[in-house]
Design an enzyme around this catalytic site. Sequence first.
Site, PDB file in Angstrom:
ATOM      1  N   CYS A 262      55.020 -21.566 -45.930  1.00 16.55           N
ATOM      2  CA  CYS A 262      54.820 -22.630 -46.860  1.00 16.55           C
ATOM      3  C   CYS A 262      55.481 -23.691 -46.335  1.00 16.55           C
ATOM      4  O   CYS A 262      55.590 -23.926 -45.190  1.00 16.55           O
ATOM      5  CB  CYS A 262      55.488 -22.096 -48.287  1.00 16.55           C
ATOM      6  N   ARG A 263      56.188 -24.594 -47.051  1.00 17.84           N
ATOM      7  CA  ARG A 263      56.695 -25.678 -46.643  1.00 17.84           C
ATOM      8  C   ARG A 263      58.438 -25.465 -46.127  1.00 17.84           C
ATOM      9  O   ARG A 263      58.803 -25.931 -45.097  1.00 17.84           O
ATOM     10  CB  ARG A 263      56.771 -26.698 -47.724  1.00 17.84           C
TER      11      ARG A 263
END
Length: 104
Positions: A68-69
């Site tokens: 993800c981020r």
Amino acid sequence: MGFFSALFGKTDNSQLTEAIRAGAFLVDVRTPSEFSAGSVKGAVNIPLDKLVDQLSKFKEKNSIVVFCRSGSRSSQAKSILESNGFTNVINGGTWQNVNEVVNQ
């Protein structure tokens, strides 16, 4: 292992590299808009909030890398997958980290 790696369960890059070289299923668990702004070549987008509805996409995969981020949502995704019987899940952390390994 650093604080954030310990907190979010990020794996060391050697395990990640080995899984990617072996053809791991790469899953970006960010939102569709985040995914469209840039991700890892060959990755599929299955947002964290849709993960449970998409479990059939993970069946028969030898290894799964979620990212993800920041590593937080991928940590949650790993837990969700493991609680649904998947034992071959690696938290790749950030999409940039996974992208760097893919492009080695």
